[in-house]
Each structure stands twice: as C-alpha cells, then as structure tokens.
Design a protein around this motif. Structure first.
Motif, PDB file in Angstrom:
ATOM      1  N   MET A 160       0.845  -1.168   0.000  1.00 58.71           N
ATOM      2  CA  MET A 160       0.000   0.000   0.000  1.00 58.71           C
ATOM      3  C   MET A 160       0.891   1.232   0.000  1.00 58.71           C
ATOM      4  SD  MET A 160      -2.668   1.183   2.872  1.00 58.71           S
ATOM      5  CE  MET A 160      -4.091   0.840   1.892  1.00 58.71           C
ATOM      6  N   ALA A 161       0.743   2.065  -0.964  1.00 51.82           N
ATOM      7  CA  ALA A 161       1.537   3.286  -1.047  1.00 51.82           C
ATOM      8  C   ALA A 161       0.641   4.472  -0.748  1.00 51.82           C
ATOM      9  CB  ALA A 161       2.137   3.420  -2.428  1.00 51.82           C
ATOM     10  N   PHE A 162       1.067   5.282   0.190  1.00 52.73           N
ATOM     11  CA  PHE A 162       0.287   6.454   0.515  1.00 52.73           C
ATOM     12  C   PHE A 162       0.638   7.553  -0.463  1.00 52.73           C
ATOM     13  CE2 PHE A 162      -0.043   3.988   4.265  1.00 52.73           C
ATOM     14  CZ  PHE A 162      -1.327   4.238   4.690  1.00 52.73           C
ATOM     15  N   SER A 163      -0.365   8.244  -0.938  1.00 50.10           N
ATOM     16  CA  SER A 163      -0.159   9.249  -1.962  1.00 50.10           C
ATOM     17  C   SER A 163      -0.012  10.633  -1.356  1.00 50.10           C
ATOM     18  CB  SER A 163      -1.312   9.222  -2.949  1.00 50.10           C
ATOM     19  OG  SER A 163      -2.495   8.834  -2.343  1.00 50.10           O
ATOM     20  N   SER A 164       0.335  11.564  -2.193  1.00 47.92           N
ATOM     21  CA  SER A 164       0.484  12.939  -1.752  1.00 47.92           C
ATOM     22  C   SER A 164      -0.881  13.497  -1.371  1.00 47.92           C
ATOM     23  CB  SER A 164       1.101  13.780  -2.858  1.00 47.92           C
ATOM     24  OG  SER A 164       0.175  13.913  -3.919  1.00 47.92           O
ATOM     25  N   ASN A 165      -0.891  14.689  -0.831  1.00 50.89           N
ATOM     26  CA  ASN A 165      -2.133  15.290  -0.362  1.00 50.89           C
ATOM     27  C   ASN A 165      -2.906  16.005  -1.462  1.00 50.89           C
ATOM     28  OD1 ASN A 165      -1.883  14.356   2.173  1.00 50.89           O
ATOM     29  ND2 ASN A 165      -1.002  16.198   3.014  1.00 50.89           N
ATOM     30  N   LYS A 166      -2.598  15.740  -2.690  1.00 51.10           N
ATOM     31  CA  LYS A 166      -3.302  16.387  -3.795  1.00 51.10           C
ATOM     32  C   LYS A 166      -4.683  15.784  -3.966  1.00 51.10           C
ATOM     33  CE  LYS A 166       0.944  17.303  -6.258  1.00 51.10           C
ATOM     34  NZ  LYS A 166       1.732  17.014  -7.444  1.00 51.10           N
TER      35      LYS A 166
ATOM     36  N   ILE B 227      -3.271   2.016  14.452  1.00 52.42           N
ATOM     37  CA  ILE B 227      -3.650   2.381  13.089  1.00 52.42           C
ATOM     38  C   ILE B 227      -5.118   2.809  13.047  1.00 52.42           C
ATOM     39  CG2 ILE B 227      -4.048   1.449  10.764  1.00 52.42           C
ATOM     40  CD1 ILE B 227      -1.506  -0.310  11.294  1.00 52.42           C
ATOM     41  N   GLU B 228      -5.993   2.026  13.680  1.00 49.41           N
ATOM     42  CA  GLU B 228      -7.416   2.380  13.704  1.00 49.41           C
ATOM     43  C   GLU B 228      -7.643   3.734  14.382  1.00 49.41           C
ATOM     44  OE1 GLU B 228      -9.106  -1.155  15.547  1.00 49.41           O
ATOM     45  OE2 GLU B 228     -10.089  -1.639  13.645  1.00 49.41           O
ATOM     46  N   ASN B 229      -6.914   4.000  15.457  1.00 48.20           N
ATOM     47  CA  ASN B 229      -7.066   5.281  16.147  1.00 48.20           C
ATOM     48  C   ASN B 229      -6.692   6.457  15.245  1.00 48.20           C
ATOM     49  OD1 ASN B 229      -8.024   4.147  18.512  1.00 48.20           O
ATOM     50  ND2 ASN B 229      -6.009   4.072  19.478  1.00 48.20           N
ATOM     51  N   ILE B 230      -5.594   6.313  14.514  1.00 49.71           N
ATOM     52  CA  ILE B 230      -5.188   7.382  13.592  1.00 49.71           C
ATOM     53  C   ILE B 230      -6.233   7.549  12.498  1.00 49.71           C
ATOM     54  CG2 ILE B 230      -3.486   8.060  11.843  1.00 49.71           C
ATOM     55  CD1 ILE B 230      -1.374   6.606  13.626  1.00 49.71           C
ATOM     56  N   CYS B 231      -6.656   6.445  11.914  1.00 48.72           N
ATOM     57  CA  CYS B 231      -7.668   6.512  10.850  1.00 48.72           C
ATOM     58  C   CYS B 231      -8.972   7.119  11.368  1.00 48.72           C
ATOM     59  CB  CYS B 231      -7.926   5.126  10.273  1.00 48.72           C
ATOM     60  SG  CYS B 231      -6.530   4.446   9.356  1.00 48.72           S
ATOM     61  N   ASP B 232      -9.426   6.659  12.526  1.00 51.36           N
ATOM     62  CA  ASP B 232     -10.680   7.172  13.080  1.00 51.36           C
ATOM     63  C   ASP B 232     -10.588   8.654  13.414  1.00 51.36           C
ATOM     64  OD1 ASP B 232     -11.867   4.719  12.739  1.00 51.36           O
ATOM     65  OD2 ASP B 232     -11.697   4.124  14.845  1.00 51.36           O
ATOM     66  N   TYR B 233      -9.420   9.104  13.855  1.00 48.75           N
ATOM     67  CA  TYR B 233      -9.219  10.539  14.121  1.00 48.75           C
ATOM     68  C   TYR B 233      -9.441  11.348  12.839  1.00 48.75           C
ATOM     69  CZ  TYR B 233      -6.787  14.942  14.751  1.00 48.75           C
ATOM     70  OH  TYR B 233      -6.464  16.271  14.766  1.00 48.75           O
ATOM     71  N   TRP B 234      -8.778  10.932  11.756  1.00 47.29           N
ATOM     72  CA  TRP B 234      -8.889  11.677  10.503  1.00 47.29           C
ATOM     73  C   TRP B 234     -10.270  11.527   9.873  1.00 47.29           C
ATOM     74  CZ3 TRP B 234      -6.131  15.628   9.347  1.00 47.29           C
ATOM     75  CH2 TRP B 234      -4.867  15.760   9.897  1.00 47.29           C
TER      76      TRP B 234
ATOM     77  N   ASP C  21       2.838  14.298   7.964  1.00 47.12           N
ATOM     78  CA  ASP C  21       3.402  13.526   9.077  1.00 47.12           C
ATOM     79  C   ASP C  21       2.464  12.405   9.509  1.00 47.12           C
ATOM     80  OD1 ASP C  21       5.705  15.017   9.094  1.00 47.12           O
ATOM     81  OD2 ASP C  21       5.118  16.274  10.790  1.00 47.12           O
ATOM     82  N   SER C  22       1.174  12.655   9.481  1.00 46.27           N
ATOM     83  CA  SER C  22       0.204  11.617   9.834  1.00 46.27           C
ATOM     84  C   SER C  22       0.202  10.498   8.807  1.00 46.27           C
ATOM     85  CB  SER C  22      -1.199  12.206   9.954  1.00 46.27           C
ATOM     86  OG  SER C  22      -1.289  13.037  11.084  1.00 46.27           O
ATOM     87  N   SER C  23       0.288  10.863   7.538  1.00 42.41           N
ATOM     88  CA  SER C  23       0.351   9.833   6.490  1.00 42.41           C
ATOM     89  C   SER C  23       1.607   8.987   6.651  1.00 42.41           C
ATOM     90  CB  SER C  23       0.339  10.484   5.102  1.00 42.41           C
ATOM     91  OG  SER C  23      -0.927  11.015   4.819  1.00 42.41           O
TER      92      SER C  23
ATOM     93  N   TRP D 269       1.853   5.022   7.491  1.00 43.40           N
ATOM     94  CA  TRP D 269       2.623   4.158   6.599  1.00 43.40           C
ATOM     95  C   TRP D 269       3.612   3.304   7.380  1.00 43.40           C
ATOM     96  CZ3 TRP D 269       2.864   2.009   2.081  1.00 43.40           C
ATOM     97  CH2 TRP D 269       4.087   1.610   1.536  1.00 43.40           C
ATOM     98  N   VAL D 270       4.309   3.917   8.335  1.00 46.20           N
ATOM     99  CA  VAL D 270       5.287   3.180   9.146  1.00 46.20           C
ATOM    100  C   VAL D 270       4.591   2.107   9.972  1.00 46.20           C
ATOM    101  CG1 VAL D 270       6.893   3.400  11.100  1.00 46.20           C
ATOM    102  CG2 VAL D 270       7.021   5.008   9.195  1.00 46.20           C
ATOM    103  N   LEU D 271       3.513   2.460  10.655  1.00 41.35           N
ATOM    104  CA  LEU D 271       2.787   1.477  11.476  1.00 41.35           C
ATOM    105  C   LEU D 271       2.237   0.333  10.619  1.00 41.35           C
ATOM    106  CD1 LEU D 271       0.773   3.771  13.897  1.00 41.35           C
ATOM    107  CD2 LEU D 271       2.465   2.058  14.547  1.00 41.35           C
TER     108      LEU D 271
END
Length: 138
Positions: free
Chosen positions: A1-7, A105-112, A127-129, A133-135
C-alpha cells in the motif's frame, strides 16, 4: 500500500488505475462503484453491502451517495479509508501479535475520518500519512 500525496485527484482516474492493477486490500472507490451498480437490481442486495461500507470505512452509504462527498476527498484521505478497512478485514491484522499495532492504526484513521465528517475538505498532514505508513508496514 503506497500512501499518496495530499493532492486532490480525479477519483475516476484512481478507480481506473485500481481496476487495472488489482491488489489485495480495501478500495473504497471501487466498493462504492460496485454497490451502486448493484442497486438497480433491488434494495435488498444494496442494503447489506452498504452496511459494510460503514463498518469497514466508517462512512455511511447515504453520505457517499447523497452528498457525493468522496468526489472532493484528497488522495491521502482515500488512503486512510482504505487502511482502516484493511486492518479490519485482512487476516494479518486479526493475529494477536498485531493487536496493539492495529489499534494504533485504527485510532489514527478514526481521528482523521472524524475530522473529515466535520469538514469533507480536510487535508491530512503529511506527518500523519507517514506515521500511518510506518505502522502499517512494521
């Protein structure tokens, strides 16, 4: 899974790309399209599928449809929806040794996702992305 830019991207293009290069895991855009294509066949088939959207992605089917709210979501937010669904459905994340990591991971996702519910034009901080990604890839 690759996280993309904020565009903010053309999600129709993202869906076409996802269909050309299928990978295991969640794809909120493809799932919504598939459910929408089933809906003319009858409400009974759509209702259980649309419930899965809420459970896995933490967004209601009605919000996806009536407000067309995913049309303006940035790519990083799509990644967050997909990541949340992945940790809830992929077998790796049900193993006891990944439980703490999954919760983080769920906590970060649920926050956003919570922030997105209040402001659909939210921009996910890079930084959140990266943290997600690291987790996800530990």
């Amino acid at each position: 899974m690759a996280f993309s830019s904020n565009k903010r991207l053309d999600h129709a293009g993202l869906l076409a790309q996802a269909q050309e290069h299928p990978t295991p895991g969640a794809n909120i855009l493809a799932d919504i399209k598939a459910i929408a294509e089933k809906s003319p066949e009858g409400r009974k088939k759509t209702r259980p599928s649309s419930h899965g959207v809420r459970e896995h992605y933490s967004v209601s089917w009605d919000k996806c449809q009536t407000q067309n709210s995913l049309s303006t979501v940035e790519a990083a937010m799509i990644d967050i929806f997909n990541t949340r669904a992945n940790v809830r459905t992929l077998p790796k994340w049900s193993r006891p040794r990944y439980l703490a990591q999954r919760r983080s991971i769920e906590n970060i996702c649920d926050y956003w996702i919570g922030r997105w519910h209040r402001d659909p034009l939210i921009s996910v901080l890079p930084d959140s992305s990266r943290q997600l990604w690291v987790l996800y890839n530990l």
